[in-house]
Scaffold this active site. Structure first.
Site, mmCIF file in Angstrom:
data_model
loop_
_atom_site.group_PDB
_atom_site.id
_atom_site.type_symbol
_atom_site.label_atom_id
_atom_site.label_comp_id
_atom_site.label_asym_id
_atom_site.label_seq_id
_atom_site.Cartn_x
_atom_site.Cartn_y
_atom_site.Cartn_z
ATOM 1 N N GLU A 37 61.478 33.222 -95.081
ATOM 2 C CA GLU A 37 60.170 32.898 -95.638
ATOM 3 C C GLU A 37 59.462 32.032 -94.595
ATOM 4 O O GLU A 37 60.003 31.003 -94.192
ATOM 5 C CB GLU A 37 60.375 32.120 -96.947
ATOM 6 N N ARG A 262 76.742 30.013 -98.126
ATOM 7 C CA ARG A 262 75.751 29.248 -97.394
ATOM 8 C C ARG A 262 76.474 28.250 -96.478
ATOM 9 O O ARG A 262 77.556 27.765 -96.822
ATOM 10 C CB ARG A 262 74.946 28.497 -98.446
ATOM 11 N N LYS A 272 64.237 23.226 -96.237
ATOM 12 C CA LYS A 272 63.001 23.185 -95.449
ATOM 13 C C LYS A 272 62.021 22.149 -95.989
ATOM 14 O O LYS A 272 61.271 21.551 -95.225
ATOM 15 C CB LYS A 272 62.351 24.575 -95.428
HETATM 16 P P1 ATP Z 1 64.806 26.759 -98.292
HETATM 17 O O1 ATP Z 1 65.285 26.922 -99.699
HETATM 18 O O2 ATP Z 1 65.167 25.475 -97.646
HETATM 19 O O3 ATP Z 1 63.356 27.098 -98.114
HETATM 20 P P2 ATP Z 1 65.708 29.375 -97.849
HETATM 21 O O4 ATP Z 1 67.118 29.722 -98.014
HETATM 22 O O5 ATP Z 1 64.821 29.750 -98.981
HETATM 23 O O6 ATP Z 1 65.612 27.865 -97.475
HETATM 24 P P3 ATP Z 1 64.678 31.485 -96.273
HETATM 25 O O7 ATP Z 1 63.651 31.454 -95.224
HETATM 26 O O8 ATP Z 1 64.344 32.178 -97.549
HETATM 27 O O9 ATP Z 1 65.121 29.997 -96.528
HETATM 28 O O10 ATP Z 1 66.040 32.055 -95.699
HETATM 29 C C1 ATP Z 1 66.135 33.258 -94.992
HETATM 30 C C2 ATP Z 1 67.550 33.742 -95.044
HETATM 31 O O11 ATP Z 1 68.426 32.771 -94.512
HETATM 32 C C3 ATP Z 1 67.999 34.012 -96.459
HETATM 33 O O12 ATP Z 1 68.682 35.256 -96.480
HETATM 34 C C4 ATP Z 1 68.898 32.874 -96.777
HETATM 35 O O13 ATP Z 1 69.887 33.258 -97.672
HETATM 36 C C5 ATP Z 1 69.468 32.513 -95.413
HETATM 37 N N1 ATP Z 1 69.842 31.097 -95.363
HETATM 38 C C6 ATP Z 1 69.054 30.035 -95.594
HETATM 39 N N2 ATP Z 1 69.744 28.888 -95.523
HETATM 40 C C7 ATP Z 1 71.021 29.230 -95.229
HETATM 41 C C8 ATP Z 1 72.231 28.499 -95.027
HETATM 42 N N3 ATP Z 1 72.254 27.162 -95.114
HETATM 43 N N4 ATP Z 1 73.359 29.185 -94.727
HETATM 44 C C9 ATP Z 1 73.333 30.521 -94.642
HETATM 45 N N5 ATP Z 1 72.240 31.267 -94.823
HETATM 46 C C10 ATP Z 1 71.088 30.638 -95.119
HETATM 47 MG MG MG Z 2 64.040 31.512 -99.712
#
Ligand code: ATP
Ligand code: MG
Length: 556
Positions: A37, A262, A272
């Site tokens: 995102e 994760r 984020k």
């Molecule tokens: P936030 O909730 O902090 O905004 P997010 O997981 O929603 O983070 P995205 O940009 O949606 O962030 O993540 C893109 C991809 O990266 C998704 O498939 C997510 O599952 C993966 N991802 C995000 N954080 C992690 C993590 N700590 N470990 C492994 N994969 C991750």
């Molecule tokens: Mg997300």
């Protein structure tokens, strides 16, 4: 034709894909995607996801799409899109010509929603958000919606008018008609569209209704004919809904979702929202501050991309969430830099040494190997003259037991240069040591030593005539608490920021040649640590970041 005897078998995702290949579920295709995102910079957690998504595609000679998951109109920014692309390329992965925006599918998603209504599988629900919550039910009571059985025509009409902008935010939603009594609350007629009168960074004001993640994501995957949609564990309970959407919409591919753990790392935060707060509230100097867990921060800090890939490979892919020690990441950085980084000398806390036996107004050029592990990197010349600086802690007036460096009357080798003996300790009126008077043995020059002397210690130095002042940014953990997300009531994660996460010694000196080092190329400063020139460097103000110290506390 694929050779089934030669399929990767590192973890459970391989097992699933291998079964699909053998059964021909997707022919011989393996197609994944990475769907960030664009509302922040990528962090080390994303690196794991990138490693799994792109890495899996690579293992099977398949494809991996890069897709901006921008179905949510808030908080998205072109700056983030560009940064995300740069970071993925830096990590060593490429999406070829398969770069997509989820928002490009809005019209197609809308059509899917209309078709669900027509099949009697979705309805417009006019419960207010509060009523919606009250009527969710619990484990022993089903949810309720008085609108569930309204005529299809009525829902079609209302949904069209939702799109036209006739209604306020929250006035109504489109819900999938699944099972109000499901023990999985995600299946209790989940909302799939909501009204949100907000400008979208790409589609502008074209839309005032937006699809919910759980509806949009399976469609995005299916539209792109992604075979294996690899995501993190928190989506496990959403998988039935993912499958329901794929099942009931007219899509070209029956993508399947597979969840993995994760990544968490100690002494940092990864959300984020929290990272943005650190930037916006000035706790760090930007998304690429070298203390941040972002890829941009780690790159600036001097972490090699290969170290991050090795780290991701080392932590493995499993089904249970775990937190990894920050030291484990540093270990991978050290392993990578140990051979690749050229050597240099710097002094953090200088103590002047006057070599009284060495002629004044004279300098010698001494050869120094750039990298003892890689002789092909050749040598450089270090200037040596009557006055040099050594590290203050390499001298002890009253040595503790086992101290092998310079002491009054004792001898030590200056690396690449001569053996010197400390003859006199010069102090100021307060008794502080201001300089040492030493003498050198002219027959002890490195590489041509005929002195026959055996000394126990070798220390680094810089030539007083040519050394340049340097701003050394010494970084430490950003948080003092192992898990800064876990705070007591009344506390904030920012309460645990390490006040010493950045320290800068005042008088540090660098061997002259390094003034011209390239930004981003790491060096090992002998006995001190790995350092990299920072982009903040200016003529007259050279800045180096400490990538990582030499020693590790982490045991494999
Ligand atoms: P936030 O909730 O902090 O905004 P997010 O997981 O929603 O983070 P995205 O940009 O949606 O962030 O993540 C893109 C991809 O990266 C998704 O498939 C997510 O599952 C993966 N991802 C995000 N954080 C992690 C993590 N700590 N470990 C492994 N994969 C991750
Ligand atoms: Mg997300």
């Amino acid at each position: 034709m694929r050779d089934f005897n030669d399929l990767p078998a590192n973890h459970f995702i391989n097992t699933i894909i291998n079964e699909d290949l053998k059964s021909g579920r997707y022919g011989d295709r393996v197609h994944t995607r990475f769907p960030p995102e664009p509302n922040g910079y990528l962090h080390i957690g994303h690196a794991k996801a990138i490693f799994v998504d792109f890495g899996t595609a690579q293992e099977y000679s398949g494809l991996c799409n890069l897709r901006m998951d921008d179905t949510n109109p808030a908080k998205e920014d072109v700056e983030y899109v560009d940064a995300i692309k740069e970071d993925i390329h830096w990590l060593g992965y490429d999406w070829g010509d398969r770069f997509y925006y989820a928002s490009d599918y809005f019209e197609r998603m809308y059509d899917c929603a209309v078709s669900l209504i027509k099949k009697g599988l979705a309805y417009v629900c006019q419960l207010s958000p509060d009523q919606f919550r009250e009527m969710r039910g619990d484990l022993s009571h089903p949810a309720v919606s008085p609108y569930r059985d309204r005529p299809i025509e009525e829902s079609l009409d209302l949904f069209a008018r939702m799109r036209q902008g006739e209604f306020e935010n929250g006035a109504m939603t489109l819900r999938a008609k699944i099972d109000l009594a499901s023990p999985n609350f995600n299946m209790r007629d989940p909302v799939i569209y909501r009204i949100n009168h907000q400008t979208h960074h790409r589609t502008g004001d074209t839309w005032c209704i937006y699809p919910m993640y759980d509806f949009a994501h399976p469609l995005e995957d299916a539209f792109e004919e992604v075979t294996h949609s690899l995501c993190t564990l928190e989506f496990e309970d959403h998988r039935p809904l993912y499958e329901w959407v794929i099942e009931n919409c007219d899509v070209p591919c029956r993508s399947r979702q597979i969840e993995f753990a994760r990544l968490g790392i100690t002494n940092t935060v990864m959300s984020k929202r929290k990272l943005r707060r650190l930037v916006e509230e000035g706790f760090v100097c930007g998304w690429d501050d070298p203390r941040m867990p972002t890829l941009a921060g780690m790159r600036r800090r001097g972490y090699p991309a290969a170290a991050i890939r090795n780290f991701c490979a080392g932590i493995g892919v499993a089904k249970s969430n775990s937190t990894v020690e920050f030291a484990q990441l540093e270990h991978c950085v050290r392993e990578e830099l140990n051979t690749s980084a050229d050597r240099a000398m710097a002094i953090l806390d200088p103590l002047k040494v006057v070599i009284t036996s060495f002629p004044e107004d004279h300098s010698e050029l001494l050869p120094a190997e750039n990298n003892p592990e890689l002789p092909e990197r050749g040598t450089r010349e270090l200037s040596f003259s009557r006055e040099v600086y050594i590290e203050r802690e390499d001298f002890m007036e009253e040595p503790v037991k086992g101290f092998r460096r310079l002491i009054p009357g004792g001898e030590v080798r200056l690396k690449y240069a001569y053996i010197i003996r400390c003859d006199e300790v010069i102090k100021d009126e307060n008794g502080n040591i201001v300089e040492l008077h030493c003498s050198h043995d002219p027959n002890s020059r490195s590489g041509e030593d005929t002195s026959g002397k055996k000394v126990k210690g070798t220390i680094q130095w810089v030539d007083a005539k040519t050394a340049v002042p340097v701003e050394l940014r010494l970084y430490d953990l950003l948080f003092t608490k192992a898990n800064p997300d876990d705070v007591e009531e009344g506390q904030e994660f920012t309460d645990f920021i390490n006040p010493d996460s950045l320290t800068i010694p005042e008088n540090a000196l660098l061997e002259a040649g390094l003034a011209k080092a390239e930004v981003g190329v790491p060096y090992q400063f002998l006995r001190t640590g790995y350092f990299v020139k920072d982009k903040d460097s200016r003529e007259g103000n050279i800045v180096f970041n400490r990538v990582v110290s030499l020693k590790s506390s982490w045991k494999k």
